[in-house]
Motif scaffolding. Sequence first.
Motif, PDB file in Angstrom:
ATOM      1  N   PHE A 222       2.962  -7.806  -1.172  1.00 22.70           N
ATOM      2  CA  PHE A 222       3.093  -6.381  -1.406  1.00 22.70           C
ATOM      3  C   PHE A 222       2.089  -5.665  -1.959  1.00 22.70           C
ATOM      4  N   VAL A 223       2.078  -4.573  -1.549  1.00 24.39           N
ATOM      5  CA  VAL A 223       0.747  -3.698  -1.453  1.00 24.39           C
ATOM      6  C   VAL A 223       1.165  -2.454  -2.409  1.00 24.39           C
ATOM      7  N   LEU A 224       0.356  -2.067  -3.485  1.00 23.10           N
ATOM      8  CA  LEU A 224       0.567  -1.028  -4.410  1.00 23.10           C
ATOM      9  C   LEU A 224      -0.651   0.248  -3.950  1.00 23.10           C
ATOM     10  N   SER A 225      -0.424   1.399  -4.191  1.00 23.33           N
ATOM     11  CA  SER A 225      -1.101   2.674  -4.031  1.00 23.33           C
ATOM     12  C   SER A 225      -1.096   3.493  -5.167  1.00 23.33           C
ATOM     13  N   TRP A 226      -2.112   4.130  -5.501  1.00 28.68           N
ATOM     14  CA  TRP A 226      -1.954   5.138  -6.782  1.00 28.68           C
ATOM     15  C   TRP A 226      -2.811   6.185  -6.370  1.00 28.68           C
ATOM     16  N   LEU A 227      -2.746   7.288  -7.034  1.00 30.65           N
ATOM     17  CA  LEU A 227      -3.451   8.427  -7.034  1.00 30.65           C
ATOM     18  C   LEU A 227      -3.994   8.699  -8.465  1.00 30.65           C
ATOM     19  N   GLY A 228      -5.374   9.172  -8.645  1.00 30.55           N
ATOM     20  CA  GLY A 228      -6.072   9.353  -9.715  1.00 30.55           C
ATOM     21  C   GLY A 228      -6.735  10.590  -9.747  1.00 30.55           C
ATOM     22  N   ASN A 245      -8.995   5.716 -11.551  1.00 29.64           N
ATOM     23  CA  ASN A 245      -8.099   5.510 -12.510  1.00 29.64           C
ATOM     24  C   ASN A 245      -6.521   5.872 -11.919  1.00 29.64           C
ATOM     25  N   VAL A 246      -5.639   5.188 -12.688  1.00 27.71           N
ATOM     26  CA  VAL A 246      -4.082   5.180 -12.193  1.00 27.71           C
ATOM     27  C   VAL A 246      -3.408   6.573 -12.838  1.00 27.71           C
ATOM     28  N   ALA A 247      -3.410   7.455 -12.242  1.00 30.27           N
ATOM     29  CA  ALA A 247      -2.699   8.716 -12.880  1.00 30.27           C
ATOM     30  C   ALA A 247      -1.349   8.562 -12.484  1.00 30.27           C
ATOM     31  N   ILE A 248      -1.052   8.228 -11.193  1.00 34.83           N
ATOM     32  CA  ILE A 248       0.377   8.132 -10.809  1.00 34.83           C
ATOM     33  C   ILE A 248       0.237   6.882  -9.832  1.00 34.83           C
ATOM     34  N   LEU A 249       1.254   5.817 -10.134  1.00 37.76           N
ATOM     35  CA  LEU A 249       1.514   4.790  -9.235  1.00 37.76           C
ATOM     36  C   LEU A 249       2.383   5.073  -8.364  1.00 37.76           C
ATOM     37  N   LEU A 277      -7.975  20.999  -5.242  1.00 38.50           N
ATOM     38  CA  LEU A 277      -7.947  19.919  -6.320  1.00 38.50           C
ATOM     39  C   LEU A 277      -8.544  18.713  -5.264  1.00 38.50           C
ATOM     40  N   VAL A 278      -9.436  17.863  -6.278  1.00 38.41           N
ATOM     41  CA  VAL A 278      -9.687  16.512  -5.638  1.00 38.41           C
ATOM     42  C   VAL A 278      -8.991  15.414  -6.219  1.00 38.41           C
ATOM     43  N   VAL A 279      -8.612  14.463  -5.614  1.00 37.40           N
ATOM     44  CA  VAL A 279      -8.087  13.335  -6.349  1.00 37.40           C
ATOM     45  C   VAL A 279      -8.817  12.293  -5.621  1.00 37.40           C
ATOM     46  N   PHE A 280      -8.343  10.856  -6.174  1.00 40.84           N
ATOM     47  CA  PHE A 280      -8.738   9.785  -5.651  1.00 40.84           C
ATOM     48  C   PHE A 280      -7.717   8.851  -5.555  1.00 40.84           C
ATOM     49  N   SER A 281      -8.043   7.895  -4.706  1.00 42.26           N
ATOM     50  CA  SER A 281      -6.804   6.878  -4.294  1.00 42.26           C
ATOM     51  C   SER A 281      -7.255   5.398  -3.831  1.00 42.26           C
ATOM     52  N   GLN A 282      -6.387   4.430  -4.375  1.00 43.01           N
ATOM     53  CA  GLN A 282      -7.163   3.067  -3.950  1.00 43.01           C
ATOM     54  C   GLN A 282      -5.717   2.227  -3.754  1.00 43.01           C
ATOM     55  N   MET A 283      -5.959   1.161  -2.982  1.00 42.30           N
ATOM     56  CA  MET A 283      -4.918   0.336  -2.808  1.00 42.30           C
ATOM     57  C   MET A 283      -5.055  -1.118  -3.321  1.00 42.30           C
ATOM     58  N   ALA A 284      -4.192  -2.003  -3.743  1.00 41.47           N
ATOM     59  CA  ALA A 284      -4.507  -3.259  -4.167  1.00 41.47           C
ATOM     60  C   ALA A 284      -2.999  -4.225  -3.461  1.00 41.47           C
ATOM     61  N   ALA A 285      -3.498  -5.473  -3.067  1.00 42.03           N
ATOM     62  CA  ALA A 285      -2.356  -6.347  -2.571  1.00 42.03           C
ATOM     63  C   ALA A 285      -2.266  -7.394  -3.589  1.00 42.03           C
ATOM     64  N   ILE A 286      -0.860  -7.851  -3.612  1.00 38.67           N
ATOM     65  CA  ILE A 286      -0.640  -8.796  -4.604  1.00 38.67           C
ATOM     66  C   ILE A 286      -0.369 -10.240  -3.802  1.00 38.67           C
ATOM     67  N   THR A 287      -1.241 -11.156  -3.985  1.00 32.00           N
ATOM     68  CA  THR A 287      -1.239 -12.406  -3.195  1.00 32.00           C
ATOM     69  C   THR A 287       0.069 -13.243  -3.845  1.00 32.00           C
ATOM     70  N   SER A 288       0.237 -14.149  -3.077  1.00 33.36           N
ATOM     71  CA  SER A 288       1.373 -15.012  -3.422  1.00 33.36           C
ATOM     72  C   SER A 288       1.148 -15.949  -4.761  1.00 33.36           C
ATOM     73  N   SER A 289      -0.132 -15.939  -5.070  1.00 34.00           N
ATOM     74  CA  SER A 289      -0.448 -16.767  -6.363  1.00 34.00           C
ATOM     75  C   SER A 289      -0.485 -15.677  -7.537  1.00 34.00           C
ATOM     76  N   GLY A 290      -0.240 -14.427  -7.148  1.00 30.70           N
ATOM     77  CA  GLY A 290      -0.240 -13.253  -8.367  1.00 30.70           C
ATOM     78  C   GLY A 290      -1.582 -12.637  -8.546  1.00 30.70           C
ATOM     79  N   THR A 291      -2.703 -13.072  -7.821  1.00 28.85           N
ATOM     80  CA  THR A 291      -4.067 -12.200  -8.050  1.00 28.85           C
ATOM     81  C   THR A 291      -4.009 -10.933  -7.013  1.00 28.85           C
ATOM     82  N   LEU A 292      -4.856 -10.158  -7.493  1.00 26.64           N
ATOM     83  CA  LEU A 292      -5.201  -8.922  -6.891  1.00 26.64           C
ATOM     84  C   LEU A 292      -6.143  -8.852  -5.634  1.00 26.64           C
ATOM     85  N   ARG A 293      -5.992  -8.286  -4.389  1.00 31.43           N
ATOM     86  CA  ARG A 293      -6.953  -8.107  -3.641  1.00 31.43           C
ATOM     87  C   ARG A 293      -7.192  -6.207  -3.509  1.00 31.43           C
TER      88      ARG A 293
END
Length: 344
Positions: A222-228, A245-249, A277-293
């Motif tokens: 599962f992959v997450l993305s947010w705008l900050g 920062n996570v302004a909107i997930l 406007l200038v906004v920032f974004s990043q993504m994170a993946a949740i591994t099967s063990s629950g850690t984040l990449r």
Amino acid sequence: MCKTLILSSLVLITTGLAAQSSTVPSGYDSSEGESYQRYLLGYTPARQQSFYLPKATGWTGPKVIKSLWMRADGAWSQGIAFKCDIMVEVSSKGIATDPKKTSPFWNKNHGTDKKIFMKKKSYNIPSFTRVVKPPHKWMIELKGDAPFVDANKQLCVDTRVYTPKTQRNFYWFVDAATSNTYGFYRTYGAACNPSNFYNYASGYNRRFTLRTYGYARHRGEFVLSWLGSKRLNLSVGGGCSLYSNVAILHPSPVKTTSVNGYASFIWGVVPSSAIGLVVFSQMAAITSSGTLRWSRGTEIHIGSSPIYYNGFSVYNYAYGSQTFNPDTGLAKLWSSSVIIHDVR
């Protein structure tokens, strides 16, 4: 409707931050401009009208202007000291809004509330040397003879610079901002686990659909993305960093189904209120063990298509054998950049 609300919420967040700025265009209090203007102080005599439209000022109500400050552009190794006289007029109601439709007659570009902000005054323009970390401090104060009350959220600053003869003042170029608002994005930082967890953005112009997407490089996560609203560089361990920062997930995590881990997030149609406007974004993946990449960071500049100018300038100046009288000469040139003023 939900996707429209996502972007509208971010507009409110970032607008609140921009409102704290005292500069026009807003947001350059401690940031160097993207451009410079050489023809107001670098070549004299000269005259320039700078137009700051509501998107550039960020003002939400009436503004009392007592003085306007300028600073040298930080890209140049040094600037020489010289003497000149300066006069400033300002206006706000009904000013020119399109650089391609301005008049060569200065008064026709002004608003109906035009006034002499500062009568002609003698100045000793200081010399400077390059600073280690731009921008320069504010150097030149154009202090009004009386406050100007701007009730229109936009401003025209008409500055005349007089010298007895045509002269070139090396390298007194004024710090300026580019107001061309066609959108773009750029990445920063480094991804981790793996280092090619790349992310991108598209649709960052008005009426386009904003999308962030990337390649997490694994299937079934599962992959997450947010705008900050803030650019960060905070270590989260393991050589990984939080870049926004996570302004909107984004409300809908994506489960990757391909070996390259492709994931795409739709944020909705870009409203006109988001231009600039200038906004920032990043993504994170949740591994099967629950850690984040973690992916790298993305800096997204929201713009318009076709190009819309939040600010611009018209000008003329003396150079070489070309003479110029700031009082009688015409406005013959225009630029999509404007001088950065600190408004006090």
